[in-house]
Scaffold this motif. Structure first.
Motif, PDB file in Angstrom:
ATOM      1  N   TYR A 502     -80.603  65.220 -95.982  1.00 28.17           N
ATOM      2  CA  TYR A 502     -80.740  63.799 -95.756  1.00 28.17           C
ATOM      3  C   TYR A 502     -80.530  63.536 -94.108  1.00 28.17           C
ATOM      4  O   TYR A 502     -80.294  64.645 -93.542  1.00 28.17           O
ATOM      5  CB  TYR A 502     -79.616  63.052 -96.555  1.00 28.17           C
ATOM      6  CG  TYR A 502     -78.310  63.281 -96.230  1.00 28.17           C
ATOM      7  CD1 TYR A 502     -77.540  62.820 -95.173  1.00 28.17           C
ATOM      8  CD2 TYR A 502     -77.404  64.402 -96.835  1.00 28.17           C
ATOM      9  CE1 TYR A 502     -76.453  63.241 -94.582  1.00 28.17           C
ATOM     10  CE2 TYR A 502     -76.251  64.726 -96.584  1.00 28.17           C
ATOM     11  CZ  TYR A 502     -75.757  64.020 -95.646  1.00 28.17           C
ATOM     12  OH  TYR A 502     -74.363  64.576 -95.257  1.00 28.17           O
ATOM     13  N   ILE A 503     -80.973  62.294 -93.960  1.00 32.10           N
ATOM     14  CA  ILE A 503     -80.522  61.901 -92.706  1.00 32.10           C
ATOM     15  C   ILE A 503     -79.574  60.841 -92.573  1.00 32.10           C
ATOM     16  O   ILE A 503     -79.700  59.976 -93.432  1.00 32.10           O
ATOM     17  CB  ILE A 503     -81.868  61.469 -91.689  1.00 32.10           C
ATOM     18  CG1 ILE A 503     -82.572  60.290 -92.310  1.00 32.10           C
ATOM     19  CG2 ILE A 503     -82.738  62.866 -91.410  1.00 32.10           C
ATOM     20  CD1 ILE A 503     -83.779  59.825 -91.334  1.00 32.10           C
ATOM     21  N   ARG A 504     -78.684  60.576 -91.342  1.00 33.70           N
ATOM     22  CA  ARG A 504     -78.004  59.517 -91.476  1.00 33.70           C
ATOM     23  C   ARG A 504     -77.589  59.118 -89.924  1.00 33.70           C
ATOM     24  O   ARG A 504     -77.461  59.721 -89.183  1.00 33.70           O
ATOM     25  CB  ARG A 504     -76.651  60.103 -91.974  1.00 33.70           C
ATOM     26  CG  ARG A 504     -75.476  58.936 -92.364  1.00 33.70           C
ATOM     27  CD  ARG A 504     -74.173  59.382 -92.969  1.00 33.70           C
ATOM     28  NE  ARG A 504     -73.143  58.367 -93.086  1.00 33.70           N
ATOM     29  CZ  ARG A 504     -72.074  58.429 -93.446  1.00 33.70           C
ATOM     30  NH1 ARG A 504     -71.469  59.782 -93.763  1.00 33.70           N
ATOM     31  NH2 ARG A 504     -71.139  57.445 -93.735  1.00 33.70           N
ATOM     32  N   LYS A 505     -77.557  57.919 -89.957  1.00 36.36           N
ATOM     33  CA  LYS A 505     -77.459  57.242 -88.339  1.00 36.36           C
ATOM     34  C   LYS A 505     -76.080  57.296 -87.923  1.00 36.36           C
ATOM     35  O   LYS A 505     -75.327  57.084 -88.814  1.00 36.36           O
ATOM     36  CB  LYS A 505     -78.119  55.724 -88.360  1.00 36.36           C
ATOM     37  CG  LYS A 505     -78.503  55.388 -86.957  1.00 36.36           C
ATOM     38  CD  LYS A 505     -79.467  53.991 -86.971  1.00 36.36           C
ATOM     39  CE  LYS A 505     -78.625  52.808 -87.781  1.00 36.36           C
ATOM     40  NZ  LYS A 505     -79.508  51.695 -87.344  1.00 36.36           N
ATOM     41  N   TYR A 506     -76.003  57.680 -86.693  1.00 35.70           N
ATOM     42  CA  TYR A 506     -74.655  57.641 -86.083  1.00 35.70           C
ATOM     43  C   TYR A 506     -74.753  57.148 -84.668  1.00 35.70           C
ATOM     44  O   TYR A 506     -75.782  57.093 -84.056  1.00 35.70           O
ATOM     45  CB  TYR A 506     -73.902  58.778 -86.183  1.00 35.70           C
ATOM     46  CG  TYR A 506     -74.065  60.008 -85.279  1.00 35.70           C
ATOM     47  CD1 TYR A 506     -72.958  60.466 -84.774  1.00 35.70           C
ATOM     48  CD2 TYR A 506     -75.421  60.414 -84.933  1.00 35.70           C
ATOM     49  CE1 TYR A 506     -73.187  61.498 -83.723  1.00 35.70           C
ATOM     50  CE2 TYR A 506     -75.661  61.475 -83.948  1.00 35.70           C
ATOM     51  CZ  TYR A 506     -74.398  62.120 -83.535  1.00 35.70           C
ATOM     52  OH  TYR A 506     -74.545  62.992 -82.685  1.00 35.70           O
ATOM     53  N   HIS A 507     -73.633  56.741 -84.219  1.00 37.53           N
ATOM     54  CA  HIS A 507     -73.501  56.241 -82.887  1.00 37.53           C
ATOM     55  C   HIS A 507     -72.475  57.015 -81.933  1.00 37.53           C
ATOM     56  O   HIS A 507     -71.244  57.170 -82.155  1.00 37.53           O
ATOM     57  CB  HIS A 507     -72.774  54.720 -82.764  1.00 37.53           C
ATOM     58  CG  HIS A 507     -73.745  53.712 -83.453  1.00 37.53           C
ATOM     59  ND1 HIS A 507     -74.901  53.516 -83.327  1.00 37.53           N
ATOM     60  CD2 HIS A 507     -73.437  53.151 -84.454  1.00 37.53           C
ATOM     61  CE1 HIS A 507     -75.401  52.503 -83.874  1.00 37.53           C
ATOM     62  NE2 HIS A 507     -74.536  52.348 -84.765  1.00 37.53           N
ATOM     63  N   PRO A 508     -73.148  58.015 -81.200  1.00 33.39           N
ATOM     64  CA  PRO A 508     -72.204  58.709 -80.232  1.00 33.39           C
ATOM     65  C   PRO A 508     -71.897  58.053 -78.990  1.00 33.39           C
ATOM     66  O   PRO A 508     -72.376  57.032 -78.494  1.00 33.39           O
ATOM     67  CB  PRO A 508     -73.237  59.862 -79.867  1.00 33.39           C
ATOM     68  CG  PRO A 508     -74.403  59.221 -79.812  1.00 33.39           C
ATOM     69  CD  PRO A 508     -74.592  58.098 -81.084  1.00 33.39           C
ATOM     70  N   ILE A 509     -70.731  58.688 -78.374  1.00 35.67           N
ATOM     71  CA  ILE A 509     -70.326  58.080 -77.182  1.00 35.67           C
ATOM     72  C   ILE A 509     -71.476  58.866 -76.035  1.00 35.67           C
ATOM     73  O   ILE A 509     -71.576  60.160 -76.232  1.00 35.67           O
ATOM     74  CB  ILE A 509     -69.010  58.631 -76.653  1.00 35.67           C
ATOM     75  CG1 ILE A 509     -68.353  57.899 -75.520  1.00 35.67           C
ATOM     76  CG2 ILE A 509     -68.817  59.962 -76.761  1.00 35.67           C
ATOM     77  CD1 ILE A 509     -66.797  58.057 -75.373  1.00 35.67           C
ATOM     78  N   LEU A 510     -71.713  58.354 -75.013  1.00 40.16           N
ATOM     79  CA  LEU A 510     -72.851  58.558 -74.072  1.00 40.16           C
ATOM     80  C   LEU A 510     -72.188  58.841 -72.823  1.00 40.16           C
ATOM     81  O   LEU A 510     -71.407  58.105 -72.150  1.00 40.16           O
ATOM     82  CB  LEU A 510     -73.909  57.783 -73.964  1.00 40.16           C
ATOM     83  CG  LEU A 510     -74.761  57.307 -75.462  1.00 40.16           C
ATOM     84  CD1 LEU A 510     -75.752  56.392 -75.328  1.00 40.16           C
ATOM     85  CD2 LEU A 510     -75.163  58.493 -75.896  1.00 40.16           C
ATOM     86  N   ARG A 511     -72.518  59.986 -72.069  1.00 38.05           N
ATOM     87  CA  ARG A 511     -72.536  60.091 -70.498  1.00 38.05           C
ATOM     88  C   ARG A 511     -71.175  60.023 -69.864  1.00 38.05           C
ATOM     89  O   ARG A 511     -70.619  59.386 -69.064  1.00 38.05           O
ATOM     90  CB  ARG A 511     -73.583  59.491 -69.856  1.00 38.05           C
ATOM     91  CG  ARG A 511     -74.832  59.527 -70.333  1.00 38.05           C
ATOM     92  CD  ARG A 511     -75.926  59.156 -69.503  1.00 38.05           C
ATOM     93  NE  ARG A 511     -76.391  59.799 -68.303  1.00 38.05           N
ATOM     94  CZ  ARG A 511     -76.997  60.850 -68.264  1.00 38.05           C
ATOM     95  NH1 ARG A 511     -77.529  61.093 -69.622  1.00 38.05           N
ATOM     96  NH2 ARG A 511     -77.314  61.441 -67.344  1.00 38.05           N
ATOM     97  N   GLY A 512     -70.064  60.713 -70.930  1.00 41.20           N
ATOM     98  CA  GLY A 512     -68.694  60.620 -70.413  1.00 41.20           C
ATOM     99  C   GLY A 512     -68.531  62.222 -69.668  1.00 41.20           C
ATOM    100  O   GLY A 512     -68.908  63.121 -70.065  1.00 41.20           O
TER     101      GLY A 512
END
Length: 804
Positions: A502-512
């Motif tokens: 399966y695929i699942r959407k997620y929200h990563p933290i970016l460019r830290g």
């Protein structure tokens, strides 16, 4: 598939070997210790007992309550010719604790121990009933006898009875477990996929062109100074609150927080959950953060909430206790048990347990004042206690504290509820997949694709580990058309629908990022220095870590992250459970470039589904290189110098990859690459545990005190071992040790071998392409210079080619 290979496989289809129970004298201990040998320094830990018996009247009793020493009980030498698959069966009655291992020695015709992993499983628990145990091992083709023995580790505390042992030789086959995919002749263009790169040497490699921070680590402009938020270097006061405040005050697009030269102190961790935050000092050793969170003089305390705080549905109650010798932690209120933790085989240096406010309110829905009682028990029989008054509020309460996983944690929001199963197999090299419902996905979305570790897949790969995630990757969606999802990158491995992929959407933290500073931890607690969790395009640059509690700089659910020019010095805890590692886990297309470590356990390391990652230009002192667990695939170690040892919890092999029968780690996946490295080891230079396809071992030098240069076993096939130098100092081990008959299709060419031959069996038909190899006496080892490949860096070569 080449014709010669097809003929070889056909000739080896399957060997008819009948099951055979071996004669095992006194396997039930009814004759006392006859045929058994006890450690002379045992101190009474191993005895024959009539207190428990699974059958008959006696059993072996092991009680290890020593604070440092272990013990062993060695069985008789039992004739058994290899190659063979051997089942080890028995019964155990666990009373308490953990740390008793089951081991098997393999002996040659002269009674000499053969090289290879001896530990095969652990026994632990407190069920106080007879339980069966069984495990299988493969015997080397030169094995002529075996010895079973039991050993409690140093510092273990365990009490167990053992009875009714047996050894059974089982049938086996010598064919690959699935159709080979990765060993490709470049002229077979129909077999090449978008995930393949044909190298300048005619070898087909994985693609690492997008590894590391996309576009390189950027130069982020300064946006704030930590001193503007109350921090002052060298004043011995807590500066963690100032860093959290500075992070929150940055502009919407983020920026760099500047730390002046000097020493800052963090009494609490800092969690950063917004994009674009960079923490920048004035250089290693010039700017220093001392992380000194401790549990206090009583050795136990509530980390959160504060005393008399309002505790609501989103609050968190968390208790900490000193970890050394810790057995249990409990949190109670009145007669209600709210949280309980108990030590297990892989608890490591755990020190925390907790419970959400919502769970507490289910027990006390009316709310109001409540006193929490915390208890910690220890192996030496001592108990620590603490208490905390709170006020339950069904509506709202104190917000959760900074996460204790790391001194500085970059934490993405993580998974959403938007997911869909694949409706057709995702195949290696595919740049689009079809799902049952694509309506919740759009271009630019971040997703995780996963193939669950079903019983079908575990049976196929002979994976004995009952937990963990193996087949995963983080990807970005390029476009969506109905239920077809187009991806920015090709799949590296297959994600079949039969396993519910399966695929699942997620929200990563970016460019830290963290730059130009030193972090030191002062307390022996299982806390990392810097952790990127659910993170994309984050980095650590010019960073030194001294005495980390768990990991120095690490990624989990990380994509396109990077560590550049880092130095890691020592760690507080180096026992099992995951600690003192330098590398990547649950990480994809991440890069470490320029690294030096001292006195770590496993470094460099890949584990738990890591794929497409690169570790290069590193020096690793007193640790071993590892593909530690979880089907890692298509990773690269390049231009690394590894000084392996038996200290710091390292295994003593130069490079080691977990085998499928390992109940804690499981096997590793296809096409990992070792290129232009220099490896020094007490034991085998490279120990590859099995179930591995087409690993590429190219242009390295292996200097080995005792054992083979490269050893593999258990359905390990299609490897290419070329251009290496093997220095075999015991002057009897081979360059390649194919320990089981199902290791086949191995290419071995352009190598130089000092002190041994190619294999133990000079007539082996499993070496397909033995050409241009040179052999020298060990006395000529001064000529064993490190290889100088025409392409010094396959990573740089790929980047110099035309980008996608």
């Amino acid at each position: 598939m080449p014709k010669l290979y097809c003929l070889l496989l056909a000739a080896m289809l399957p060997l008819a070997i009948a099951a055979q129970v071996l004669d095992f004298p006194n396997a039930g201990f009814e004759q006392g210790l006859e045929h058994w040998t006890i450690d002379e320094n045992d101190g009474g830990m191993s005895t024959i007992s009539d207190e428990q018996a699974r059958s008959g009247k006696r059993s072996l009793k092991v009680v290890d309550d020593h604070t440092a020493n272990g013990n062993w009980a060695m069985g008789p030498m039992i004739p058994c010719d290899g190659p063979a698959k051997l089942a080890i069966n028995g019964w155990h009655y666990p009373v308490s604790g953990s740390g008793l291992g089951v081991y098997l020695r393999q002996l040659d015709q002269d009674g000499q121990r053969l090289p290879g992993e001896e530990h095969i499983r652990g026994l632990s628990g407190d069920t106080k009933q007879w339980l069966p145990f069984t495990t299988t091992v493969f015997l080397d083709e030169t094995t002529r006898a075996v010895q079973l023995y039991f050993h409690s580790y140093s510092h273990a505390r365990v009490s167990v009875y053992i009875d009714d042992l047996s050894l059974e030789r089982l049938p086996y086959v010598t064919t690959p477990p699935w159709p080979p995919q990765y060993k490709i002749n470049p002229l077979e263009t129909h077999r090449l996929t978008a995930a393949d790169v044909v190298g300048p040497d005619g070898i087909v490699y994985p693609d690492w062109r997008r590894c590391g921070v996309e576009g390189g680590i950027p130069d982020i402009p300064a946006a704030a100074r930590l001193s503007d938020f109350g921090a002052k270097a060298d004043d011995d006061r807590d500066d963690s609150v100032a860093l959290a405040a500075a992070s929150a005050a940055l502009p919407a697009d983020g920026g760099a927080i500047i730390l002046d030269a000097g020493t800052y102190h963090f009494d609490r961790p800092v969690t950063i959950s917004r994009d674009g935050v960079v923490i920048r000092g004035q250089g290693m050793g010039k700017t220093k953060i001392i992380f000194r969170y401790g549990i206090g003089k009583d050795g136990i305390q509530f980390y959160s909430p504060t005393a008399n705080a309002q505790v609501g549905p989103q609050s968190r109650v968390e208790m900490h206790a000193l970890p050394t010798g810790l057995e249990t932690m409990t949190i109670r209120a009145g007669d209600k048990s709210l949280a309980r933790w108990a030590v297990s085989t892989h608890s490591g240096n755990s020190f925390a347990t907790g419970v959400g406010g919502g769970s507490i309110l289910k027990h006390f829905p009316a709310g109001g004042p409540l006193t929490l009682e915390g208890t910690a028990t220890y192996r030496d029989g001592t108990t620590r206690r603490c208490s905390l008054p709170i006020v339950l509020n069904p509506q709202e309460g104190e917000t959760p504290p900074p996460n204790i996983r790391a001194a500085i944690l970059f934490q993405g929001a993580g998974f959403t509820n938007t997911r869909s199963e694949l409706s057709a197999d995702g195949k290696r090299g595919d740049t689009s997949i079809t799902v049952n419902d694509g309506s919740g996905f759009a271009a630019g979305d971040y997703i995780i694709i996963e193939g669950p570790a079903t019983e079908r897949w575990k049976t196929l790969t002979q994976n004995a580990c009952r937990w963990g995630s193996y087949r995963k990757n983080a990807l970005r969606i390029k476009a969506v058309a109905g239920n077809t999802v187009h991806l920015e990158q090709p799949l590296r491995i297959e994600f079949p629908i039969i396993d519910g992929s399966y695929i699942r959407k997620y929200h990563p933290i970016l460019r830290g990022g963290v730059e130009a500073l030193t972090i030191e931890q002062t307390e022996n607690l299982w806390i990392s220095a810097v952790l990127f969790n659910n993170a994309w395009n984050c980095w650590a640059k010019d960073v030194e870590v001294i005495k980390c509690g768990r990991f120095p700089v690490y990624g989990s659910q990380a994509k396109f992250c990077e560590q550049r020019n880092v130095v890691f010095r020592d760690a507080w805890f180096k026992g099992g459970g995951g600690t003192a590692y330098a590398g990547w886990e649950h990480s994809w297309d991440c890069l470490i470039d320029g690294i030096e470590t001292f006195a770590f356990r496993h470094a460099p390391l890949f584990q738990w589904s890591a794929s497409g990652c690169v570790i290069r230009n590193g020096i690793f002192h007193d640790s071993d290189a590892q593909w530690h667990s979880g089907w890692t695939n298509e990773n690269l170690m390049e231009n690394c110098v590894v000084y392996s040892s038996n200290s710091n919890g390292a295994y003593g092999y130069g490079m080691w990859a977990s085998p499928p029968e390992d109940e804690a780690h499981g096997p590793n996946g296809p096409r990992n690459v070792v290129y232009n490295c220099d490896v020094f080891s007490p034991k085998a230079g490279f120990w590859l545990g099995g179930m591995n396809e087409n690993w590429l071992v190219l242009h390295n030098r292996f200097t080995v005190d005792k054992g083979p240069g490269f050893t593999t076993r258990n359905l390990s096939f299609d490897h290419i071992i070329a251009g290496n130098v093997f220095v075999l100092k015991d002057d009897r081990s081979p360059a390649i040790h194919l320990a089981t008959p199902d290791c086949l299709g191995i290419d071995f060419f352009d190598n130089r071998v000092f002190g041994g031959g190619i294999t133990l069996d000079p007539n082996s038909t499993r070496i397909l392409n033995a050409r241009n190899n040179a052999f020298f006496p060990l006395s000529d080892q001064h000529l064993a210079t490190r290889p100088q490949p025409a392409i010094p860096s396959i990573f740089d070569w790929q980047r110099q080619q035309k980008s996608e």
